[in-house]
Write an enzyme that holds these catalytic residues in place. Structure first.
Site, PDB file in Angstrom:
ATOM      1  CG  LEU A   8     103.626  38.498 133.912  1.00  0.00           C
ATOM      2  CD1 LEU A   8     103.735  39.917 133.377  1.00  0.00           C
ATOM      3  CD2 LEU A   8     103.599  38.509 135.438  1.00  0.00           C
ATOM      4  CG  ASP A   9      97.459  35.150 135.745  1.00  0.00           C
ATOM      5  OD1 ASP A   9      98.102  34.090 135.606  1.00  0.00           O
ATOM      6  OD2 ASP A   9      96.907  35.491 136.802  1.00  0.00           O
ATOM      7  NE  ARG A  10      92.757  36.780 128.235  1.00  0.00           N
ATOM      8  CZ  ARG A  10      91.500  36.603 127.805  1.00  0.00           C
ATOM      9  NH1 ARG A  10      91.251  35.752 126.834  1.00  0.00           N
ATOM     10  NH2 ARG A  10      90.507  37.241 128.376  1.00  0.00           N
TER      11      ARG A  10
END
Length: 215
Positions: free
Chosen positions: A61-63
């Site tokens: 998942l994106d940060r």
């Protein structure tokens, strides 16, 4: 995105554990995998492996996105679930708060995406070189200047939900890359991976993992 990386220090939030996989609720602001340089070493996979040494990465998942993330505890599980992601057999549900009031109650965004090379890691819509990217969306409720929506990605392109919402004029609130000026004023990026459905690598039974939206 600012240069300072100060990930939250919440204890590991384990949603499910068996001998094949571990499912955790990733906090916003924490990298899924390490970045380049010692200052970006702290990440979810490292924290999971500190508690479960055999844990293997399947997806990320994106940060700045929070929510459901699954890790394998065996090579078989990593291959099995990895293939489900690749063949688009998993079902993902996200919750987002987007800027503006969406006119329609439901819709589909079908816009091809590719990395924007001069501005990496940003992605952009490109009809010539872009790869197919499809997102279904459904309004949950209207707020004063925003809309709460559920997003159902049918493909898994990098930054897909973020770029698709921007492309239809409703950027995700607090998005450090894509939010317009008026949409930046939020305590975090308002995007959460609420639910993931997949088949268990042992026996193939359908499983549903869910993390309550924190905003």
């Amino acid at each position: 995105m600012s240069d300072a990386y100060n990930p939250p220090q919440d204890p590991l939030d384990v949603l499910h554990l068996d001998h094949q996989l571990i499912v955790v609720n990733k906090p916003a602001g924490l990298l899924s995998v390490p970045g380049k340089g010692e200052h970006l070493a702290d990440c979810l996979i490292a924290r999971v492996q500190a508690a479960f040494a055999d844990a293997l990465l399947i997806h990320r998942l994106d940060r700045d996105t929070s929510g459901v993330m699954v890790f394998a505890l065996t090579r078989h599980a990593q291959r099995h679930i990895g293939l489900q992601f690749e063949k688009r057999q998993t079902k993902k549900t996200y919750v987002a708060r987007v800027f503006g009031l969406m006119k329609e109650k439901t819709g589909t965004v079908d816009l091809p995406l590719i990395v924007d090379w001069p501005n990496r890691p940003l992605q952009h819509v490109n009809y010539e070189t872009g790869k197919q990217a499809i997102t279904d969306w459904k309004v949950v409720k209207y707020e004063e200047i925003a809309t709460r929506v559920r997003l159902f990605p049918k493909t898994g392109r990098s930054h897909q939900l973020r770029v698709h919402m921007l492309a239809i004029g409703h950027p995700i609130l607090g998005d450090p890359f894509y939010a317009t000026v008026e949409a930046r004023d939020a305590p975090r990026m308002m995007l959460h991976a609420e639910e993931l459905r997949l088949r268990h690598p042992e026996g193939g039974q359908g499983q549903r993992f869910r993390a309550v939206c924190p905003f």
